[in-house]
Design a protein around this motif. Structure first.
Motif, PDB file in Angstrom:
ATOM      1  N   SER A  27       0.851  -1.192   0.000  1.00 27.24           N
ATOM      2  CA  SER A  27       0.000   0.000   0.000  1.00 27.24           C
ATOM      3  C   SER A  27       0.883   1.236   0.000  1.00 27.24           C
ATOM      4  CB  SER A  27      -0.896   0.025   1.242  1.00 27.24           C
ATOM      5  OG  SER A  27      -1.726  -1.111   1.280  1.00 27.24           O
ATOM      6  N   VAL A  28       0.417   2.271  -0.671  1.00 26.72           N
ATOM      7  CA  VAL A  28       1.152   3.532  -0.741  1.00 26.72           C
ATOM      8  C   VAL A  28       0.302   4.601  -0.074  1.00 26.72           C
ATOM      9  CG1 VAL A  28       2.187   5.241  -2.284  1.00 26.72           C
ATOM     10  CG2 VAL A  28       2.258   2.816  -2.891  1.00 26.72           C
ATOM     11  N   PRO A  29       0.858   5.325   0.916  1.00 25.83           N
ATOM     12  CA  PRO A  29       0.070   6.356   1.590  1.00 25.83           C
ATOM     13  C   PRO A  29      -0.243   7.522   0.646  1.00 25.83           C
ATOM     14  CG  PRO A  29       2.341   6.429   2.336  1.00 25.83           C
ATOM     15  CD  PRO A  29       2.218   5.237   1.435  1.00 25.83           C
ATOM     16  N   PHE A  30      -1.373   8.151   0.863  1.00 22.03           N
ATOM     17  CA  PHE A  30      -1.778   9.299   0.067  1.00 22.03           C
ATOM     18  C   PHE A  30      -0.972  10.527   0.490  1.00 22.03           C
ATOM     19  CE2 PHE A  30      -4.412  13.065  -0.570  1.00 22.03           C
ATOM     20  CZ  PHE A  30      -4.622  12.974  -1.936  1.00 22.03           C
ATOM     21  N   GLY A  31      -0.424  11.250  -0.462  1.00 21.61           N
ATOM     22  CA  GLY A  31       0.335  12.470  -0.177  1.00 21.61           C
ATOM     23  C   GLY A  31       1.802  12.169   0.084  1.00 21.61           C
ATOM     24  N   ASP A  32       2.545  13.219   0.423  1.00 24.81           N
ATOM     25  CA  ASP A  32       3.979  13.097   0.659  1.00 24.81           C
ATOM     26  C   ASP A  32       4.366  13.464   2.086  1.00 24.81           C
ATOM     27  OD1 ASP A  32       4.707  12.298  -1.908  1.00 24.81           O
ATOM     28  OD2 ASP A  32       4.762  14.360  -2.644  1.00 24.81           O
ATOM     29  N   ASN A  33       3.443  13.369   3.016  1.00 26.24           N
ATOM     30  CA  ASN A  33       3.720  13.847   4.364  1.00 26.24           C
ATOM     31  C   ASN A  33       4.108  12.769   5.356  1.00 26.24           C
ATOM     32  OD1 ASN A  33       3.208  16.562   3.730  1.00 26.24           O
ATOM     33  ND2 ASN A  33       1.023  16.196   3.851  1.00 26.24           N
ATOM     34  N   LYS A  35       6.437   9.610   6.927  1.00 27.06           N
ATOM     35  CA  LYS A  35       7.863   9.307   7.049  1.00 27.06           C
ATOM     36  C   LYS A  35       8.189   7.945   6.452  1.00 27.06           C
ATOM     37  CE  LYS A  35       9.721  12.427   9.972  1.00 27.06           C
ATOM     38  NZ  LYS A  35      11.075  12.829  10.099  1.00 27.06           N
ATOM     39  N   TYR A  36       7.251   7.372   5.713  1.00 31.54           N
ATOM     40  CA  TYR A  36       7.488   6.103   5.029  1.00 31.54           C
ATOM     41  C   TYR A  36       6.865   6.215   3.646  1.00 31.54           C
ATOM     42  CZ  TYR A  36       2.831   5.456   7.007  1.00 31.54           C
ATOM     43  OH  TYR A  36       1.525   5.639   7.369  1.00 31.54           O
ATOM     44  N   ASP A  37       7.385   5.404   2.731  1.00 32.77           N
ATOM     45  CA  ASP A  37       6.922   5.463   1.348  1.00 32.77           C
ATOM     46  C   ASP A  37       5.875   4.417   1.025  1.00 32.77           C
ATOM     47  OD1 ASP A  37       8.641   7.585   0.518  1.00 32.77           O
ATOM     48  OD2 ASP A  37      10.303   6.161   0.541  1.00 32.77           O
ATOM     49  N   LEU A  38       5.871   3.334   1.780  1.00 28.60           N
ATOM     50  CA  LEU A  38       4.906   2.278   1.516  1.00 28.60           C
ATOM     51  C   LEU A  38       4.698   1.426   2.758  1.00 28.60           C
ATOM     52  CD1 LEU A  38       6.570  -0.696   0.936  1.00 28.60           C
ATOM     53  CD2 LEU A  38       7.314   0.675  -0.987  1.00 28.60           C
ATOM     54  N   ILE A  39       3.615   0.657   2.714  1.00 26.27           N
ATOM     55  CA  ILE A  39       3.309  -0.310   3.762  1.00 26.27           C
ATOM     56  C   ILE A  39       3.399  -1.697   3.122  1.00 26.27           C
ATOM     57  CG2 ILE A  39       1.560  -1.217   5.350  1.00 26.27           C
ATOM     58  CD1 ILE A  39       2.503   1.474   6.255  1.00 26.27           C
ATOM     59  N   LEU A  40       4.201  -2.553   3.714  1.00 23.31           N
ATOM     60  CA  LEU A  40       4.330  -3.931   3.257  1.00 23.31           C
ATOM     61  C   LEU A  40       3.470  -4.804   4.158  1.00 23.31           C
ATOM     62  CD1 LEU A  40       5.969  -5.986   1.453  1.00 23.31           C
ATOM     63  CD2 LEU A  40       7.426  -6.243   3.452  1.00 23.31           C
ATOM     64  N   ASP A  41       2.562  -5.547   3.547  1.00 30.88           N
ATOM     65  CA  ASP A  41       1.648  -6.423   4.284  1.00 30.88           C
ATOM     66  C   ASP A  41       2.081  -7.865   4.051  1.00 30.88           C
ATOM     67  OD1 ASP A  41      -0.485  -7.910   5.301  1.00 30.88           O
ATOM     68  OD2 ASP A  41      -2.013  -6.608   4.429  1.00 30.88           O
ATOM     69  N   THR A  42       2.486  -8.554   5.124  1.00 29.08           N
ATOM     70  CA  THR A  42       2.934  -9.944   5.007  1.00 29.08           C
ATOM     71  C   THR A  42       1.785 -10.930   5.144  1.00 29.08           C
ATOM     72  OG1 THR A  42       3.339 -10.251   7.371  1.00 29.08           O
ATOM     73  CG2 THR A  42       5.157  -9.329   6.055  1.00 29.08           C
ATOM     74  N   GLY A  43       0.619 -10.437   5.483  1.00 30.00           N
ATOM     75  CA  GLY A  43      -0.525 -11.296   5.763  1.00 30.00           C
ATOM     76  C   GLY A  43      -0.815 -11.365   7.246  1.00 30.00           C
ATOM     77  N   THR A  44       0.208 -11.124   8.076  1.00 26.42           N
ATOM     78  CA  THR A  44       0.033 -11.098   9.529  1.00 26.42           C
ATOM     79  C   THR A  44       0.619  -9.843  10.171  1.00 26.42           C
ATOM     80  OG1 THR A  44       2.083 -12.354   9.850  1.00 26.42           O
ATOM     81  CG2 THR A  44       0.023 -13.618   9.756  1.00 26.42           C
ATOM     82  N   GLU A  45       1.508  -9.137   9.442  1.00 25.67           N
ATOM     83  CA  GLU A  45       2.154  -7.937   9.971  1.00 25.67           C
ATOM     84  C   GLU A  45       2.189  -6.854   8.904  1.00 25.67           C
ATOM     85  OE1 GLU A  45       5.717  -8.398  12.735  1.00 25.67           O
ATOM     86  OE2 GLU A  45       5.847 -10.196  11.490  1.00 25.67           O
ATOM     87  N   LEU A  46       2.257  -5.614   9.362  1.00 25.61           N
ATOM     88  CA  LEU A  46       2.444  -4.469   8.478  1.00 25.61           C
ATOM     89  C   LEU A  46       3.792  -3.829   8.790  1.00 25.61           C
ATOM     90  CD1 LEU A  46      -1.079  -2.791   8.746  1.00 25.61           C
ATOM     91  CD2 LEU A  46      -0.252  -4.331   6.948  1.00 25.61           C
ATOM     92  N   PHE A  47       4.557  -3.505   7.751  1.00 24.37           N
ATOM     93  CA  PHE A  47       5.855  -2.858   7.904  1.00 24.37           C
ATOM     94  C   PHE A  47       5.834  -1.520   7.181  1.00 24.37           C
ATOM     95  CE2 PHE A  47       6.784  -7.263   8.620  1.00 24.37           C
ATOM     96  CZ  PHE A  47       7.809  -7.262   9.561  1.00 24.37           C
ATOM     97  N   ARG A  48       6.238  -0.449   7.886  1.00 22.89           N
ATOM     98  CA  ARG A  48       6.395   0.866   7.262  1.00 22.89           C
ATOM     99  C   ARG A  48       7.781   0.890   6.627  1.00 22.89           C
ATOM    100  NH1 ARG A  48       5.734   3.976  12.683  1.00 22.89           N
ATOM    101  NH2 ARG A  48       7.126   2.251  13.125  1.00 22.89           N
TER     102      ARG A  48
END
Length: 142
Positions: A27-33, A35-48
Motif C-alpha cells: 500500500s502507498v500512503p496518500f500524499g507526501d507527508n 515518514k514512510y513510502d509504503l506499507i508492506l503487508d505480510t498477511g500477519t504484519e504491516l511494515f512501514r
C-alpha cells in the motif's frame, strides 16, 4: 539525466514491483507527508518502509537515512527511527536491492560494504548481509 525526484520515483516503483512479484501486498500512503513510502503487508504484519536510492562510493553502497526539513530558515536532519521499520534500497548503478531494518542504519547515512572488510567489526555493514530476497519479512499465505 534524471532529477532526484524522478530517480526516487523510479526506485520506489522498482521496489514496489519487486515486492508485488514476490507475493506481498503493498500500500502507498496518500500524499507526501508520511515518514514512510509504503506499507508492506505480510498477511500477519504491516511494515512501514522507507525507499532509498543508494549509490556506489569507495566500494560501498551508500544511502541517506535522514531527511532534510526546513523550519524557520533552519535546516534540520531528521531520522526515521520510530516512524519506519525498514529501508528498501536500490543501488542505482547495479540495480541490486537491499532490505535493511531501521535499527541497523546510521543516523545520517548508511554504508553497505561490497567487498570483504579487513576486519570483522559490528559497525561494518556488509552488503551481502542485507540482500533483498534473504532479508524480507516472512510472507504469510492466506
Amino acid at each position: 539525466m534524471a532529477n532526484t525526484k524522478q530517480t526516487g520515483d523510479e526506485t520506489e516503483a522498482k521496489l514496489i514491483a519487486a515486492l508485488v512479484e514476490r507475493g506481498y501486498s503493498v500500500s502507498v500512503p496518500f500524499g507526501d507527508n508520511d515518514k514512510y513510502d509504503l506499507i508492506l503487508d505480510t498477511g500477519t504484519e504491516l511494515f512501514r518502509v522507507q525507499c532509498k536510492t543508494g549509490w556506489i562510493e569507495d566500494d560501498v553502497v551508500r544511502f541517506k537515512t535522514a531527511s532534510k526539513t526546513t523550519s524557520d530558515g533552519q535546516v534540520e536532519l531528521v531520522g526515521y527511527g520510530g516512524s519506519a521499520d525498514a529501508f528498501a534500497v536500490r543501488c542505482k548503478e547495479t540495480d541490486a536491492r537491499y532490505w535493511v531494518p531501521v535499527d541497523a542504519v546510521g543516523r545520517r547515512n548508511t554504508y553497505l560494504r561490497l567487498s570483504e572488510p579487513e576486519i570483522d567489526h559490528p559497525s561494518v555493514n556488509r552488503a551481502d548481509r542485507y540482500r533483498f530476497d534473504a532479508n524480507l519479512p516472512e510472507r504469510e499465505d492466506g
